[in-house]
Scaffold this motif. Structure first.
Motif, mmCIF file in Angstrom:
data_model
loop_
_atom_site.group_PDB
_atom_site.id
_atom_site.type_symbol
_atom_site.label_atom_id
_atom_site.label_comp_id
_atom_site.label_asym_id
_atom_site.label_seq_id
_atom_site.Cartn_x
_atom_site.Cartn_y
_atom_site.Cartn_z
ATOM 1 N N ASN A 182 29.693 29.031 19.180
ATOM 2 C CA ASN A 182 30.823 28.985 20.101
ATOM 3 C C ASN A 182 30.363 29.733 21.338
ATOM 4 O O ASN A 182 30.634 29.252 22.423
ATOM 5 C CB ASN A 182 31.846 29.887 19.458
ATOM 6 C CG ASN A 182 32.346 29.156 18.223
ATOM 7 O OD1 ASN A 182 32.425 27.982 18.136
ATOM 8 N ND2 ASN A 182 33.329 29.965 17.782
ATOM 9 N N PHE A 185 27.679 27.297 23.203
ATOM 10 C CA PHE A 185 28.208 25.838 23.634
ATOM 11 C C PHE A 185 29.591 26.362 24.757
ATOM 12 O O PHE A 185 29.709 25.382 25.532
ATOM 13 C CB PHE A 185 28.528 24.998 22.882
ATOM 14 C CG PHE A 185 27.273 24.584 21.930
ATOM 15 C CD1 PHE A 185 26.056 24.068 22.616
ATOM 16 C CD2 PHE A 185 27.658 24.529 20.400
ATOM 17 C CE1 PHE A 185 25.188 23.511 21.655
ATOM 18 C CE2 PHE A 185 26.395 23.651 19.887
ATOM 19 C CZ PHE A 185 25.210 23.429 20.507
ATOM 20 N N THR A 187 32.327 26.572 23.838
ATOM 21 C CA THR A 187 33.426 25.711 23.139
ATOM 22 C C THR A 187 33.814 25.773 21.949
ATOM 23 O O THR A 187 32.918 26.362 21.375
ATOM 24 C CB THR A 187 33.335 24.414 23.606
ATOM 25 O OG1 THR A 187 34.472 23.572 23.396
ATOM 26 C CG2 THR A 187 31.894 23.768 22.830
ATOM 27 N N PRO A 189 34.813 24.435 17.991
ATOM 28 C CA PRO A 189 34.494 23.104 17.388
ATOM 29 C C PRO A 189 35.273 22.820 16.504
ATOM 30 O O PRO A 189 36.376 23.404 16.281
ATOM 31 C CB PRO A 189 33.287 23.503 16.640
ATOM 32 C CG PRO A 189 33.668 24.916 15.962
ATOM 33 C CD PRO A 189 34.057 25.698 17.369
ATOM 34 N N TYR A 198 30.832 20.223 17.718
ATOM 35 C CA TYR A 198 30.996 20.510 19.278
ATOM 36 C C TYR A 198 30.965 19.484 20.007
ATOM 37 O O TYR A 198 29.895 18.750 20.006
ATOM 38 C CB TYR A 198 30.028 21.701 19.367
ATOM 39 C CG TYR A 198 30.082 23.002 18.776
ATOM 40 C CD1 TYR A 198 30.706 24.062 19.409
ATOM 41 C CD2 TYR A 198 29.616 23.083 17.598
ATOM 42 C CE1 TYR A 198 30.995 25.242 18.767
ATOM 43 C CE2 TYR A 198 29.583 24.180 16.957
ATOM 44 C CZ TYR A 198 30.420 25.417 17.482
ATOM 45 O OH TYR A 198 30.534 26.572 16.675
ATOM 46 N N GLN A 199 31.741 19.204 20.883
ATOM 47 C CA GLN A 199 31.845 18.024 22.024
ATOM 48 C C GLN A 199 31.541 18.525 23.198
ATOM 49 O O GLN A 199 31.959 19.457 23.705
ATOM 50 C CB GLN A 199 33.102 17.570 22.092
ATOM 51 C CG GLN A 199 33.416 16.262 23.053
ATOM 52 C CD GLN A 199 32.345 15.304 22.480
ATOM 53 O OE1 GLN A 199 32.797 14.732 21.239
ATOM 54 N NE2 GLN A 199 31.535 14.663 23.303
ATOM 55 N N HIS A 204 27.859 14.797 21.086
ATOM 56 C CA HIS A 204 28.373 16.011 20.225
ATOM 57 C C HIS A 204 27.334 16.420 19.300
ATOM 58 O O HIS A 204 26.456 15.994 19.007
ATOM 59 C CB HIS A 204 29.393 15.307 19.331
ATOM 60 C CG HIS A 204 29.184 14.326 18.479
ATOM 61 N ND1 HIS A 204 28.322 14.333 17.210
ATOM 62 C CD2 HIS A 204 29.381 12.807 18.359
ATOM 63 C CE1 HIS A 204 28.056 13.153 16.714
ATOM 64 N NE2 HIS A 204 28.894 12.294 17.429
ATOM 65 N N THR A 206 26.576 18.394 15.908
ATOM 66 C CA THR A 206 27.379 18.943 14.728
ATOM 67 C C THR A 206 26.400 19.808 13.755
ATOM 68 O O THR A 206 25.310 19.281 13.399
ATOM 69 C CB THR A 206 27.572 17.538 13.641
ATOM 70 O OG1 THR A 206 28.250 16.527 14.549
ATOM 71 C CG2 THR A 206 28.404 17.930 12.464
#
Length: 264
Positions: A182, A185, A187, A189, A198-199, A204, A206
């Motif tokens: 988290n 990135f 962001t 998930p 996670y985009q 993405h 994964t």
């Protein structure tokens, strides 16, 4: 802070046979050149979405353990296959400050240089995580097109692969790694059972939990490793198999994409 998947690193023992193998799979493979350390050289498979696969091999020069770690040679000397992935960043100092504030330790920013076969000199900067060689951040100093190719035909592969849709990353335990990723990135998930997706801006990532001895063996002493690449293809009828003995241990899936947006 949004990131893009920049490229995926494939460690191989010997560059020329690896280039031959991937060309036999109908990829257009470009000779990259030798890195400034003199310890590694590479070849590239570039895609029209702005991502690429890097075939990375040792040159045979004896080096210190520190250089081996920084150039992924510690991995390549043991096995072939997916050894790491890079995220595009615009300001490495800002990225480092953000990660450090969240408890993720980073190494000092490194300067990277590679000379292409045509004599063009490329420069970039790298930010690595301490004790986490599977991921790093990259910021271009020279124009990014120099790192890929100015020749538009280099992006046209006979197997109709046009880009990278995503990457699966093996971890020992999903919940134990969510806080780290988290922060990495920037962001949150979508968690689906033993998977967390996670985009990023263009792909993405994964996380999947290692569920058997073979997968745990791939992890070894690392907290996470890239495991499987999903490629974008534009022709469902011409999808081909990518056997592990020809990909040098890389697992590929394919996903049909009607239209692709070129990367920056």
């Amino acid at each position: 802070m949004a990131f893009r998947l920049d490229h995926i690193v494939i460690g191989v023992h010997d560059l020329e046979p690896a280039m031959t193998s991937y060309r036999a799979l109908d990829f257009k493979v470009l000779e990259g050149g030798q890195h400034s350390t003199g310890t590694t050289h590479n070849a590239l498979i570039v895609f029209e979405d702005g991502t690429y696969l890097e075939l990375l091999a040792p040159t045979g020069k004896n080096v210190s353990s520190e250089v081996k770690k920084s150039d992924f040679l510690s991995f390549v000397h043991k096995q072939e296959g997916l050894s790491g992935f890079a995220l595009t960043a615009n300001n490495l100092e800002t990225v480092a400050e953000s990660l450090n504030s969240q408890g993720i330790k980073t190494s000092p920013v490194e300067e990277g240089v590679r000379t292409r076969p045509d004599g063009a000199r490329l420069q970039w900067r790298l930010l690595r995580l301490e004790d986490q060689p599977s991921v790093f951040f990259i910021e271009d100093v020279t124009d990014r097109d120099l790192r890929l190719s100015n020749d538009q035909t280099a992006y046209n592969h006979e197997n109709f692969v046009r880009g990278i849709e995503g990457l699966e990353v093996l971890v020992y335990g999903l919940q134990d790694n969510l806080e780290f990723f988290n922060a990495l990135f920037g962001t949150m998930p979508q968690v689906q059972g033993n998977r967390a997706v996670y985009q990023l801006e263009n792909a993405h990532i994964t996380l999947i939990t290692a569920e058997n001895d073979a997968q745990r063996g791939l992890l070894g002493e690392r907290d996470f490793v890239p495991y499987n690449v999903t490629l974008k293809t534009q022709d469902d009828n011409r999808q081909r198999d990518f056997p592990l003995n020809q990909t040098h241990g890389v697992r590929f899936n394919q996903s049909l994409q009607a239209d692709l947006e070129a990367g920056s």
